[in-house]
Design an enzyme around this catalytic site. Structure first.
Site, PDB file in Angstrom:
ATOM      1  N   ASN A   9     130.245 -23.914 -42.656  1.00 44.04           N
ATOM      2  CA  ASN A   9     129.425 -22.697 -42.595  1.00 44.04           C
ATOM      3  C   ASN A   9     128.155 -22.954 -43.395  1.00 44.04           C
ATOM      4  OD1 ASN A   9     128.258 -20.194 -42.772  1.00 44.04           O
ATOM      5  ND2 ASN A   9     129.926 -19.230 -43.927  1.00 44.04           N
ATOM      6  N   TRP A  10     127.061 -23.168 -42.680  1.00 43.94           N
ATOM      7  CA  TRP A  10     125.809 -23.528 -43.360  1.00 43.94           C
ATOM      8  C   TRP A  10     125.154 -22.312 -44.013  1.00 43.94           C
ATOM      9  CZ3 TRP A  10     123.074 -27.157 -39.210  1.00 43.94           C
ATOM     10  CH2 TRP A  10     123.894 -28.262 -38.973  1.00 43.94           C
ATOM     11  N   GLU A  97     130.654 -12.349 -47.387  1.00 45.57           N
ATOM     12  CA  GLU A  97     129.239 -12.005 -47.612  1.00 45.57           C
ATOM     13  C   GLU A  97     128.779 -10.915 -46.649  1.00 45.57           C
ATOM     14  OE1 GLU A  97     127.797 -16.038 -47.445  1.00 45.57           O
ATOM     15  OE2 GLU A  97     128.946 -16.451 -49.270  1.00 45.57           O
ATOM     16  N   GLU A 167     139.730 -16.815 -47.410  1.00 40.34           N
ATOM     17  CA  GLU A 167     138.671 -17.199 -48.344  1.00 40.34           C
ATOM     18  C   GLU A 167     138.695 -16.238 -49.528  1.00 40.34           C
ATOM     19  OE1 GLU A 167     135.285 -19.569 -46.454  1.00 40.34           O
ATOM     20  OE2 GLU A 167     134.842 -17.501 -46.006  1.00 40.34           O
ATOM     21  N   GLY A 173     131.662 -20.387 -53.492  1.00 37.88           N
ATOM     22  CA  GLY A 173     130.416 -20.778 -54.147  1.00 37.88           C
ATOM     23  C   GLY A 173     130.512 -20.817 -55.664  1.00 37.88           C
ATOM     24  N   GLY A 233     131.572 -24.186 -47.236  1.00 37.58           N
ATOM     25  CA  GLY A 233     130.202 -23.706 -47.402  1.00 37.58           C
ATOM     26  C   GLY A 233     129.324 -24.801 -47.974  1.00 37.58           C
ATOM     27  N   GLY A 234     129.123 -24.762 -49.293  1.00 33.59           N
ATOM     28  CA  GLY A 234     128.183 -25.667 -49.958  1.00 33.59           C
ATOM     29  C   GLY A 234     128.328 -27.129 -49.555  1.00 33.59           C
TER      30      GLY A 234
HETATM   31  P1  13P Z   1     131.816 -22.586 -50.576  1.00 32.60           P
HETATM   32  O1  13P Z   1     132.505 -23.766 -49.910  1.00 32.60           O
HETATM   33  O2  13P Z   1     130.380 -22.866 -50.911  1.00 32.60           O
HETATM   34  O3  13P Z   1     132.616 -22.051 -51.696  1.00 32.60           O
HETATM   35  O4  13P Z   1     131.744 -21.426 -49.448  1.00 32.60           O
HETATM   36  C1  13P Z   1     132.896 -21.063 -48.776  1.00 32.60           C
HETATM   37  C2  13P Z   1     132.527 -20.148 -47.664  1.00 32.60           C
HETATM   38  O5  13P Z   1     132.124 -19.030 -47.883  1.00 32.60           O
HETATM   39  C3  13P Z   1     132.662 -20.667 -46.295  1.00 32.60           C
HETATM   40  O6  13P Z   1     132.561 -19.635 -45.362  1.00 32.60           O
END
Ligand code: 13P
Length: 253
Positions: A9-10, A97, A167, A173, A233-234
């Site tokens: 997920n960018w 989010e 999640e 994050g 994510g990251g």
């Molecule tokens: P991170 O991997 O940056 O913690 O993000 C997870 C995320 O929200 C993927 O949808």
């Protein structure tokens, strides 16, 4: 046997140049992990670019959200039908989010799930508790409520073509990851809930874990019985890191 899936997920990051380079590197690495299904979720403006780069390959792509309406006077929004036109197989619904920053309620998320699956997309339904909810011992209650909202509107059958993603909000994050055991406990809870409604769907549905997944923790997480991959994510923004997670997910490698 459920195949492991690694999804990047960018979020709202990058440029066309970055999307081209990242997708190119992932495409080139795919033969290293033939047993892993790989998908990327770029920002909406780069979906057409993904389509042009990845069509015909086994790299899949999806969108990060959709409007629940099929069409109409909804300035700025994108429908599921449009996402299908862009070759998307998946769309995220209910990402934390979206829930926290854009005010999407459980009902809003259920509408989006419904619209996505009606349009022929596979929704990736994201659920997860906040730190306060976990500390209060309410994790199962929260994820169950989030899933129930969709079940009530759409029914269990629609989960045949859907993915679940656990999640925990406190792990997104933050660099904090649920331990493999903590994550497995929630995944097993979700799977048994689905299986009570439909044994086949409960057995086959993929449940991804998301929240600070990295190359260094991916293999331990994905080794858990009910963890079928990751929503990253990251670490999905750097080819080296994302490909490292895909390698960690491979049981052939
Ligand atoms: P991170 O991997 O940056 O913690 O993000 C997870 C995320 O929200 C993927 O949808």
């Amino acid at each position: 046997m459920r195949r492991i899936m690694v999804a990047g997920n960018w979020k709202m990051h990058g440029t066309a140049e970055m999307a081209r380079s990242l997708a190119g590197d992932v495409l080139a690495a795919l033969p290293e992990f033939p047993d892993v299904d790989v998908a990327v979720f770029p920002p909406a403006p780069y979906l057409a670019l993904l389509q042009s780069l990845a069509e015909g390959s086994r790299l899949e792509w999806g969108a990060q959200t959709l409007n629940p309406n099929a069409e109409g006077a909804y300035t700025g929004e994108v429908s599921g039908v449009m996402l299908r036109d862009l070759g998307c197989r998946y769309v995220l619904v209910g990402h934390s989010e979206r829930r926290s920053l854009f005010g999407e309620s459980d009902t809003d998320v259920a509408e989006r799930f419904d619209a996505a699956s009606t349009a022929g997309l596979e929704p990736v339904l994201c659920v997860g508790e906040t730190r306060e909810e976990r500390e209060a011992g309410r994790t199962e209650e929260v994820v169950e409520r989030q899933v129930d909202a969709v079940l009530e509107r759409c029914g269990i059958g629609r989960f045949e073509q859907a993915v679940l993603a656990y999640e925990p909000v406190w792990a997104i994050g933050t660099g904090l990851t649920a331990t493999p055991e903590e994550a497995q406990a929630v995944h097993a809870f979700l799977r048994s809930k689905m299986a009570r409604l439909d044994g086949t769907i409960g057995g086959q549905i993929r449940i991804l874990y998301g929240g600070s997944v990295k190359a260094s923790n991916a293999a331990d997480l994905f080794a858990q019985e009910d963890i079928d991959g990751g929503l990253v994510g990251g670490a999905s923004l750097k080819a080296h890191d994302f490909i490292g997670i895909c390698r960690g997910a491979s049981r052939d490698g």
